[in-house]
Enzyme design. Sequence first.
Site, PDB file in Angstrom:
ATOM      1  N   ASP A 111       3.134  -1.143 -13.754  1.00 34.23           N
ATOM      2  CA  ASP A 111       3.935  -1.760 -12.667  1.00 34.23           C
ATOM      3  C   ASP A 111       4.393  -3.095 -13.212  1.00 34.23           C
ATOM      4  O   ASP A 111       5.431  -3.493 -12.604  1.00 34.23           O
ATOM      5  CB  ASP A 111       3.109  -2.017 -11.470  1.00 34.23           C
ATOM      6  CG  ASP A 111       2.121  -0.759 -10.974  1.00 34.23           C
ATOM      7  OD1 ASP A 111       2.776   0.473 -11.633  1.00 34.23           O
ATOM      8  OD2 ASP A 111       1.384  -0.486 -10.486  1.00 34.23           O
TER       9      ASP A 111
ATOM     10  N   SER B 165      -2.564   3.500   1.215  1.00 33.80           N
ATOM     11  CA  SER B 165      -3.341   3.515   0.099  1.00 33.80           C
ATOM     12  C   SER B 165      -3.802   2.220  -0.409  1.00 33.80           C
ATOM     13  O   SER B 165      -2.784   1.879  -1.405  1.00 33.80           O
ATOM     14  CB  SER B 165      -3.053   4.853  -0.673  1.00 33.80           C
ATOM     15  OG  SER B 165      -3.852   4.604  -1.710  1.00 33.80           O
TER      16      SER B 165
ATOM     17  N   SER C  94       3.844  -3.034  -4.633  1.00 28.17           N
ATOM     18  CA  SER C  94       4.087  -4.450  -3.946  1.00 28.17           C
ATOM     19  C   SER C  94       2.894  -5.437  -4.855  1.00 28.17           C
ATOM     20  O   SER C  94       3.145  -6.758  -4.819  1.00 28.17           O
ATOM     21  CB  SER C  94       3.659  -4.210  -2.378  1.00 28.17           C
ATOM     22  OG  SER C  94       2.241  -3.833  -2.426  1.00 28.17           O
TER      23      SER C  94
ATOM     24  N   TYR D 215      -9.292   4.896  -7.970  1.00 27.89           N
ATOM     25  CA  TYR D 215      -8.485   4.451  -9.260  1.00 27.89           C
ATOM     26  C   TYR D 215      -9.400   4.149 -10.606  1.00 27.89           C
ATOM     27  O   TYR D 215      -9.477   4.754 -11.573  1.00 27.89           O
ATOM     28  CB  TYR D 215      -7.829   3.238  -8.723  1.00 27.89           C
ATOM     29  CG  TYR D 215      -6.697   2.972  -9.932  1.00 27.89           C
ATOM     30  CD1 TYR D 215      -5.458   3.498  -9.861  1.00 27.89           C
ATOM     31  CD2 TYR D 215      -7.042   2.252 -11.200  1.00 27.89           C
ATOM     32  CE1 TYR D 215      -4.605   3.257 -11.027  1.00 27.89           C
ATOM     33  CE2 TYR D 215      -6.146   2.135 -11.968  1.00 27.89           C
ATOM     34  CZ  TYR D 215      -4.980   2.407 -12.079  1.00 27.89           C
ATOM     35  OH  TYR D 215      -3.978   2.215 -13.119  1.00 27.89           O
TER      36      TYR D 215
ATOM     37  N   GLY E 131       0.792  -1.192  -0.035  1.00 33.46           N
ATOM     38  CA  GLY E 131      -0.329  -0.130   0.098  1.00 33.46           C
ATOM     39  C   GLY E 131       0.679   1.265   0.111  1.00 33.46           C
ATOM     40  O   GLY E 131       0.459   2.341   0.404  1.00 33.46           O
TER      41      GLY E 131
HETATM   42  C1  GLA Z   1      -0.985   2.180 -10.036  1.00 32.69           C
HETATM   43  C2  GLA Z   1      -1.415   1.326 -11.420  1.00 32.69           C
HETATM   44  C3  GLA Z   1      -0.598   1.798 -12.567  1.00 32.69           C
HETATM   45  C4  GLA Z   1      -0.487   3.269 -12.910  1.00 32.69           C
HETATM   46  C5  GLA Z   1      -0.285   3.832 -11.617  1.00 32.69           C
HETATM   47  C6  GLA Z   1      -0.482   5.220 -11.750  1.00 32.69           C
HETATM   48  O1  GLA Z   1       0.393   2.041  -9.615  1.00 32.69           O
HETATM   49  O2  GLA Z   1      -1.284  -0.164 -11.235  1.00 32.69           O
HETATM   50  O3  GLA Z   1      -1.142   0.934 -13.674  1.00 32.69           O
HETATM   51  O4  GLA Z   1      -1.722   3.430 -13.385  1.00 32.69           O
HETATM   52  O5  GLA Z   1      -1.101   3.446 -10.612  1.00 32.69           O
HETATM   53  O6  GLA Z   1       0.415   5.916 -12.579  1.00 32.69           O
END
Ligand code: GLA
Length: 541
Positions: A237, A280, A183, A290, A178
Site C-alpha cells: 500500500d 473492515s 486509506s 490479518y 476501512g
Molecule cells: C492490506 C495490507 C497490504 C496487503 C493487503 C493484502 O492492504 O496493508 O500490505 O497485505 O492488505 O494484499
Amino acid sequence: MAAEQPIPVYTNLSDLYGSLGTSLNHAEKWNSVAEEFQRRFGRTPAYIARAPGRVNLIGEHIDYCLFGVLPAAIERDILIAIGRRPNALAEDAPGSVVAENMQKKYTRQVFAPAPRRRASVSEDEIRLEEWQLDINTKELRWESYVKAGYYGVLINYFSGGGNPAPVDILVTGTVPAGSGLSSSAAMVVGSTLAFLAINGKLDGNFTGNGPKISKSQLVEMAVANEKRVGVNSGGMDQAASVISVPSSALYISFFPELSASAVPLPPGAVFIIANSLVVSDKAVTAKRNYNLRVVETLVAARVLARHLELKVGNTERITLREVVGRLAGEVEEVGEMPVEWLLETLKRMEREIEHLKPPNSDISSEAQLGVTMEEMIAMSGLTAEEFQDVYLSWVEVEATHFQLYKRAKHVFSEASRVLQYRRVCLAAESSPSSSPMDVLKELGQLMDESQTSCNELFECSCPELNQLTQISKDAGAIGSRLTGAGWGGCTVSLVAEDNVDSFIEKVSATYGPYKGLQGEALDEVIFATKPSSGACVYKFD
Ligand code: GLA
C-alpha cells in the site's frame, strides 16, 4: 528506477495538477483545504502533502511473503495541510500538534510527543534516545495514523537531539476508511511527508543533510510507521501510494529488495471499484484475520523449508518467497530470478505444499486441513520456546487451527497469477495486434481465479464481497475480485470501455445496499478509476 527518485516537491500549481494525471478537479480540493486552513488557523499553510489510495489489481496477501504485486494509485487521496505554529506559547510542548479534519465526525485532537530520556553510556550522560507518542491500537481513531507518521519522523530525525516544530494540521480526504483502498497507508504516507517537510527534513537522509529522500526511503519509513498502529502489513500500500505513475499499474517486487516498474494497462480496460459497504478495519480484527495470516504464511515457509532441507537459521523468519529462492538456487546479489524460472519453481511449490497438511490424519474435508498449535510447533522442528520467540512473541494471534496448507496454496498460485497478469499486459503493449478482447478475457480470468482463491483458500472474502463480485460478473464484468485486505471493503472489476455505464447501472440496481442511492451518493460507492501518480508535496511561498 522509479523507487530511487526523490519525492516531488512542487512550488507551481499547474505543474502539480499536470503531474497527477487524473481527470478529477484537483484544483478545487487543494484550494479548499488551503482556504480552510487559513480560516481555522489564521494563516496559509506552509505545505500540503498528498498521498493517494490504491487499488490492487491482483496479488492479494502475498506482499508480506515478499512476492510481487500489481496495484495502482487511484485518484482519491488524502491531503494534509501543515503550518508551523507562530508565536508558540511558552507552555507549548516541543512538537505539539493541533490536528483538525475537514470531516466533522473526526474531531479536533491536540497532542504532543514526550521525550523519553534514558541513562545511557554513563550515569551522568543522559541521552535523548526516543520519543513517546501514545497510539491507540484498540479502536479505529483517525489521529492514530497521523501520529504513526509523525512518530517515524521523531525517532529517525530527532532522537539525537533537537526539537520538532509545534504545528497545526488540517486533513481532508476522499479515500473511504476501512474500504480496502488503503486509506490508512495514504494517511500514514501523507503524515510522514507533512512532518518531514515542516521540519525541514525532506532535503536530506537520516542525518538531515544528505541527498533528498528517495521514494523507497519514504516507503520504508511509512511501512515501519504503520506497524505502530498494530498491523504487520507488507509494503504494497505504501509503495503504491508513493511510487505509482499515471496511466499504468505498478509491479512492485519486494525481493531481494524493493523495486517497482510500470506495467501499461491494455487499451479499452476500465477498472471499476465498488464498495461492499462492509467496513473492515484490519487493525481492529488483526489477531483473527490479518496478523494471523501473516503468522500462518511464515510458519508454512519454515515447515516447507525444513521438508525441502533448505538451510534456515533457528531464529530466522524465512518467508515463502525466500523458500522459493533458496530452492531454486537464486543468488540475491544478482537480483530477482527471471520470470520463467520463478514460475517454474512456483509450480513445483504447489506440489510440495502437500507436506503442510496435518500429519497422520485422514483428510476427507477441507475443514480438517488445519493443524493445532502443538502440531504446528512439531512440524516446524523448533522447540516450543524457540517457536514462541520467533513466531508469536511480536504479534497476538487467535485460532484453534492454523491453515498452513490453504494459505500457502493461495500464496503460490496468486504469485503465479501476478506474473501471468503482468506478462499479458506487457505482451499486449509490445504486440498491439492481438485481439483487445482476448487480452481482457485473459486478465479477467486471472482476476476471477484470484477471487476464488481469496475466498476458499485464504478466507479473506465475506458473503457481501462474494455477492458483489458475482453481481458484477452478471452485469458484464470480464473479471471481478476483492481488492486489499478483504473481509469487507471494495471489489475491483475489469470492464470493457463500452460497457461501463450499463455495468454501473446494473450493479446499482441489483446490489441490495445500493438501492435508493443516486447522484453523488452512488458515485461514492461505485466508480471507475484511473491510475494516478504517487505522493508529493506542495510548498507555499
Ligand atoms: C492490506 C495490507 C497490504 C496487503 C493487503 C493484502 O492492504 O496493508 O500490505 O497485505 O492488505 O494484499
